[in-house]
Every structure is written in C-alpha cells, then in structure tokens.
Design a protein around this motif. Structure first.
Motif, PDB file in Angstrom:
ATOM      1  N   LYS A 104       2.463 -13.797  21.575  1.00  0.00           N
ATOM      2  CA  LYS A 104       2.618 -13.785  20.117  1.00  0.00           C
ATOM      3  C   LYS A 104       2.545 -15.209  19.575  1.00  0.00           C
ATOM      4  O   LYS A 104       1.929 -15.452  18.528  1.00  0.00           O
ATOM      5  CB  LYS A 104       3.937 -13.131  19.720  1.00  0.00           C
ATOM      6  N   CYS A 105       3.183 -16.151  20.273  1.00  0.00           N
ATOM      7  CA  CYS A 105       3.124 -17.554  19.853  1.00  0.00           C
ATOM      8  C   CYS A 105       1.682 -18.066  19.880  1.00  0.00           C
ATOM      9  O   CYS A 105       1.239 -18.759  18.960  1.00  0.00           O
ATOM     10  CB  CYS A 105       3.986 -18.420  20.765  1.00  0.00           C
ATOM     11  N   LEU A 106       0.951 -17.707  20.927  1.00  0.00           N
ATOM     12  CA  LEU A 106      -0.435 -18.150  21.053  1.00  0.00           C
ATOM     13  C   LEU A 106      -1.309 -17.538  19.962  1.00  0.00           C
ATOM     14  O   LEU A 106      -2.166 -18.213  19.390  1.00  0.00           O
ATOM     15  CB  LEU A 106      -0.979 -17.789  22.442  1.00  0.00           C
ATOM     16  N   ALA A 107      -1.086 -16.254  19.673  1.00  0.00           N
ATOM     17  CA  ALA A 107      -1.886 -15.589  18.636  1.00  0.00           C
ATOM     18  C   ALA A 107      -1.609 -16.194  17.265  1.00  0.00           C
ATOM     19  O   ALA A 107      -2.538 -16.419  16.471  1.00  0.00           O
ATOM     20  CB  ALA A 107      -1.582 -14.092  18.631  1.00  0.00           C
ATOM     21  N   GLU A 108      -0.331 -16.466  16.975  1.00  0.00           N
ATOM     22  CA  GLU A 108       0.008 -17.043  15.665  1.00  0.00           C
ATOM     23  C   GLU A 108      -0.510 -18.472  15.556  1.00  0.00           C
ATOM     24  O   GLU A 108      -0.955 -18.906  14.499  1.00  0.00           O
ATOM     25  CB  GLU A 108       1.516 -17.005  15.457  1.00  0.00           C
ATOM     26  N   SER A 109      -0.461 -19.219  16.671  1.00  0.00           N
ATOM     27  CA  SER A 109      -1.011 -20.573  16.667  1.00  0.00           C
ATOM     28  C   SER A 109      -2.499 -20.541  16.368  1.00  0.00           C
ATOM     29  O   SER A 109      -3.009 -21.362  15.586  1.00  0.00           O
ATOM     30  CB  SER A 109      -0.765 -21.241  18.026  1.00  0.00           C
ATOM     31  N   SER A 123       6.969 -20.410  30.606  1.00  0.00           N
ATOM     32  CA  SER A 123       6.144 -19.204  30.490  1.00  0.00           C
ATOM     33  C   SER A 123       5.035 -19.396  29.467  1.00  0.00           C
ATOM     34  O   SER A 123       3.867 -19.063  29.708  1.00  0.00           O
ATOM     35  CB  SER A 123       7.022 -18.010  30.093  1.00  0.00           C
ATOM     36  N   LEU A 124       5.385 -19.956  28.318  1.00  0.00           N
ATOM     37  CA  LEU A 124       4.381 -20.187  27.277  1.00  0.00           C
ATOM     38  C   LEU A 124       3.314 -21.162  27.760  1.00  0.00           C
ATOM     39  O   LEU A 124       2.107 -20.918  27.578  1.00  0.00           O
ATOM     40  CB  LEU A 124       5.056 -20.734  26.016  1.00  0.00           C
ATOM     41  N   LEU A 125       3.718 -22.271  28.360  1.00  0.00           N
ATOM     42  CA  LEU A 125       2.754 -23.276  28.800  1.00  0.00           C
ATOM     43  C   LEU A 125       1.827 -22.743  29.889  1.00  0.00           C
ATOM     44  O   LEU A 125       0.644 -23.086  29.926  1.00  0.00           O
ATOM     45  CB  LEU A 125       3.498 -24.524  29.302  1.00  0.00           C
ATOM     46  N   LEU A 126       2.354 -21.897  30.770  1.00  0.00           N
ATOM     47  CA  LEU A 126       1.512 -21.309  31.810  1.00  0.00           C
ATOM     48  C   LEU A 126       0.453 -20.391  31.202  1.00  0.00           C
ATOM     49  O   LEU A 126      -0.724 -20.430  31.594  1.00  0.00           O
ATOM     50  CB  LEU A 126       2.371 -20.547  32.822  1.00  0.00           C
ATOM     51  N   TRP A 127       0.873 -19.558  30.235  1.00  0.00           N
ATOM     52  CA  TRP A 127      -0.096 -18.710  29.545  1.00  0.00           C
ATOM     53  C   TRP A 127      -1.115 -19.555  28.791  1.00  0.00           C
ATOM     54  O   TRP A 127      -2.324 -19.282  28.820  1.00  0.00           O
ATOM     55  CB  TRP A 127       0.622 -17.775  28.565  1.00  0.00           C
ATOM     56  N   GLN A 128      -0.630 -20.584  28.117  1.00  0.00           N
ATOM     57  CA  GLN A 128      -1.509 -21.459  27.334  1.00  0.00           C
ATOM     58  C   GLN A 128      -2.556 -22.129  28.222  1.00  0.00           C
ATOM     59  O   GLN A 128      -3.760 -22.094  27.918  1.00  0.00           O
ATOM     60  CB  GLN A 128      -0.657 -22.520  26.620  1.00  0.00           C
ATOM     61  N   GLN A 129      -2.109 -22.703  29.328  1.00  0.00           N
ATOM     62  CA  GLN A 129      -3.043 -23.401  30.211  1.00  0.00           C
ATOM     63  C   GLN A 129      -3.996 -22.435  30.917  1.00  0.00           C
ATOM     64  O   GLN A 129      -5.142 -22.797  31.217  1.00  0.00           O
ATOM     65  CB  GLN A 129      -2.263 -24.218  31.245  1.00  0.00           C
ATOM     66  N   TYR A 172      -4.449 -23.383  20.403  1.00  0.00           N
ATOM     67  CA  TYR A 172      -3.123 -23.013  20.895  1.00  0.00           C
ATOM     68  C   TYR A 172      -2.120 -24.163  20.806  1.00  0.00           C
ATOM     69  O   TYR A 172      -0.996 -24.049  21.305  1.00  0.00           O
ATOM     70  CB  TYR A 172      -3.224 -22.559  22.352  1.00  0.00           C
ATOM     71  N   ALA A 173      -2.476 -25.253  20.147  1.00  0.00           N
ATOM     72  CA  ALA A 173      -1.632 -26.451  20.130  1.00  0.00           C
ATOM     73  C   ALA A 173      -0.298 -26.244  19.425  1.00  0.00           C
ATOM     74  O   ALA A 173       0.692 -26.917  19.739  1.00  0.00           O
ATOM     75  CB  ALA A 173      -2.384 -27.611  19.482  1.00  0.00           C
ATOM     76  N   MET A 174      -0.231 -25.324  18.464  1.00  0.00           N
ATOM     77  CA  MET A 174       1.000 -25.117  17.705  1.00  0.00           C
ATOM     78  C   MET A 174       1.939 -24.106  18.352  1.00  0.00           C
ATOM     79  O   MET A 174       3.053 -23.889  17.868  1.00  0.00           O
ATOM     80  CB  MET A 174       0.669 -24.653  16.279  1.00  0.00           C
ATOM     81  N   ALA A 175       1.514 -23.472  19.441  1.00  0.00           N
ATOM     82  CA  ALA A 175       2.330 -22.439  20.072  1.00  0.00           C
ATOM     83  C   ALA A 175       3.717 -22.945  20.495  1.00  0.00           C
ATOM     84  O   ALA A 175       4.722 -22.255  20.256  1.00  0.00           O
ATOM     85  CB  ALA A 175       1.590 -21.845  21.271  1.00  0.00           C
ATOM     86  N   PRO A 176       3.850 -24.133  21.121  1.00  0.00           N
ATOM     87  CA  PRO A 176       5.195 -24.606  21.488  1.00  0.00           C
ATOM     88  C   PRO A 176       6.106 -24.810  20.278  1.00  0.00           C
ATOM     89  O   PRO A 176       7.309 -24.538  20.363  1.00  0.00           O
ATOM     90  CB  PRO A 176       4.913 -25.931  22.202  1.00  0.00           C
ATOM     91  N   TYR A 177       5.551 -25.274  19.165  1.00  0.00           N
ATOM     92  CA  TYR A 177       6.367 -25.452  17.952  1.00  0.00           C
ATOM     93  C   TYR A 177       6.837 -24.094  17.425  1.00  0.00           C
ATOM     94  O   TYR A 177       7.977 -23.951  16.979  1.00  0.00           O
ATOM     95  CB  TYR A 177       5.564 -26.176  16.878  1.00  0.00           C
ATOM     96  N   LEU A 178       5.948 -23.116  17.461  1.00  0.00           N
ATOM     97  CA  LEU A 178       6.313 -21.769  17.014  1.00  0.00           C
ATOM     98  C   LEU A 178       7.422 -21.186  17.881  1.00  0.00           C
ATOM     99  O   LEU A 178       8.316 -20.494  17.388  1.00  0.00           O
ATOM    100  CB  LEU A 178       5.084 -20.862  17.044  1.00  0.00           C
ATOM    101  N   LEU A 179       7.374 -21.472  19.184  1.00  0.00           N
ATOM    102  CA  LEU A 179       8.421 -20.978  20.076  1.00  0.00           C
ATOM    103  C   LEU A 179       9.763 -21.605  19.749  1.00  0.00           C
ATOM    104  O   LEU A 179      10.802 -20.936  19.843  1.00  0.00           O
ATOM    105  CB  LEU A 179       8.041 -21.267  21.532  1.00  0.00           C
ATOM    106  N   ILE A 180       9.771 -22.881  19.356  1.00  0.00           N
ATOM    107  CA  ILE A 180      11.021 -23.528  18.957  1.00  0.00           C
ATOM    108  C   ILE A 180      11.624 -22.808  17.753  1.00  0.00           C
ATOM    109  O   ILE A 180      12.828 -22.566  17.691  1.00  0.00           O
ATOM    110  CB  ILE A 180      10.782 -25.016  18.602  1.00  0.00           C
TER     111      ILE A 180
END
Length: 261
Positions: free
Chosen positions: A177-182, A133-139, A160-168
């Motif tokens: 939220k992950c994308l915004a914080e990234s 879900s995160l990667l689809l939104w990111q791309q 948006y590169a840090m979004a996957p790390y934030l999700l972990i």
C-alpha cells in the motif's frame, strides 16, 4: 506548508531546508539533528559489534577446523549453532538497517513539522521490521524493473521513493500500500525529485574530498541537509495531492500525518 503554494524548484527546496536547519539547537535545527543522527549511529554500531561478537564466538569451533587445528571436530551441534548464529547475524543487521532508516526519516519529518527531539532517532525501535519489510519489497520491485534495462529501474526507484515517509505517517499500512501510494504521489513529480537530488551533486563531490580527511563524518555532516530537503518534497506532495481535485487517485488528507508539533 504555506511555502509550497507555488511549485518549488530544487534551489527552493534547498533554501527552505536550510531555513529549517538554521534554528538554534533547542528549536530543533541542524545541531539537534546532527546530534540525534550521531547517537543513532553509535547505537547501531554497538548493536552490530555485539552481533559480530556473538557470531564469532559461536563459530569459533568451525573456524578452528578450517585453520587446521586437528583437535577440533565438527559435530551436528556445532554446525547447528553456526547456522543459528549466521541467521541471527543477518536478521540482526537487517533490523539495525530498518531501525536506522525509520529513525532517520522520522527525524527529517519531525524537523519539517516543527517537533524534532532526540527520541525520534530511536523511534525505529519496535518499528524496524516494518521498515525492513517495506525496503525489501521496494528493492525487489526496483530490481525486477532494472532487468528491463536501466531506465525503468531508475524510474521505479523514484516512483517508490516516498514509500518510507508514508510508512512513518501510517505505521499500520502494508508495504504494498505504501509503494502504491508513493507511485501515485510521484506521478508527474519524478523529474522534480531527480532534479532535487541531482542539485546536491556539488555537495557530494565535496564530501568525497573531505572524507579523505575526516572520513565517515563528512557524509554525516551533509545528511541533515539532504534529508530535510527530501522531507520537504514529501510534504509538498501531500499538500498538492490534498488540493488536486482533478486527480483520479484518492487524495491524501492534509491532516492525515504524524503530528510532531
């Protein structure tokens, strides 16, 4: 992460990454990371092969018709089965991608924080859809920014590169939220991250050459080094955000991270 009390250059991140990877296998170094990555790849390959087998068997009837075997006929049932098999194949491959992406980033974070185990390679089991879900939104965001010309798309990719790390670290967070914080973490740091990635250009060129001999394993050999450097960059951003009292964005608490120690 005391090593990041002063700004690190790309070379500094690479040295720090190599020091982490230089630990013995039992201490969670390069050997353990490579083994975990290899096991994850084998599991993913087996899953994809099984999905392809399912797809092939379910579509066998329609394939026979396409090849001109007159005894085969298309029925509503066979057509529905083919559509269902196609959907299962697409969803299955997406889940495998999410599973691998989650596990790979979890491994790099765990290595940096001193608690890497083989189980981190499979931590994406049950979390694959969150990462998908995160990667689809990111791309999707990167694609639309790219439509405004290439440069905005590249800028968005680094934002948006840090979004996957934030999700972990925060599995309960929504993708947006992950994308915004990234984006907030990367404000003023996109160039530094670009330089870090670009500094591996020599290694990537070497991989291209070596791949002619050992193929896929050439890329696999370099992955722990690159992943660890990027995870260290993420840790550096968290440390700096925590100590930046003048930043308008709410700080990321230093202790608000997955504990792998």
């Amino acid at each position: 992460m005391a090593e990041t009390s002063i700004p690190l250059t790309a070379a500094g991140f690479r040295r720090l990454a190599w020091s982490r990877l230089s630990r013995p296998v039992g201490g969670g170094g390069y050997g353990l990371y490579f083994l975990a990555l290899l096991l994850q790849g084998v599991a993913a390959a087996v899953a994809v092969v099984l999905l392809l087998m399912l797809f092939g068997v379910s579509c066998m009837g329609i394939y026979a018709i396409v090849m001109g075997q007159s005894e085969a006929t298309i029925t509503p049932a066979s057509f529905a089965v083919s559509l269902l098999a196609s959907a299962v194949l697409v969803l299955g491959v997406l889940y495998v991608c999410g599973f691998c992406s989650w596990g790979q980033r979890a491994m790099s974070i765990a290595l940096v924080r001193g608690g890497l185990t083989l189980s981190h390679a499979f931590s994406g089991m049950g979390n694959g859809w969150r990462m998908v879900s995160l990667l689809l939104w990111q791309q999707t965001f990167i694609f639309f920014w790219t439509l405004l010309f290439i440069i905005p798309g590249i800028r968005a990719a680094f934002s948006y590169a840090m979004a996957p790390y934030l999700l972990i670290d925060h599995p309960d967070w929504k993708p947006l939220k992950c994308l915004a914080e990234s984006k907030r973490l990367m404000a003023g740091n996109r160039w530094r991250f670009f330089c870090l990635n670009f500094s591996f250009i020599g290694w990537w060129l070497l991989v291209v050459l070596v791949a002619q001999i050992i193929g896929f394993f050439a890329n696999l050999l370099l992955t722990p080094y690159v992943d660890t450097a990027c995870a260290l960059f993420y840790e550096d951003l968290l440390d700096r955000r925590s100590s930046d009292e003048e930043n308008e964005a709410p700080p990321m608490p230093a202790g608000d991270r997955t504990d792998y120690t």
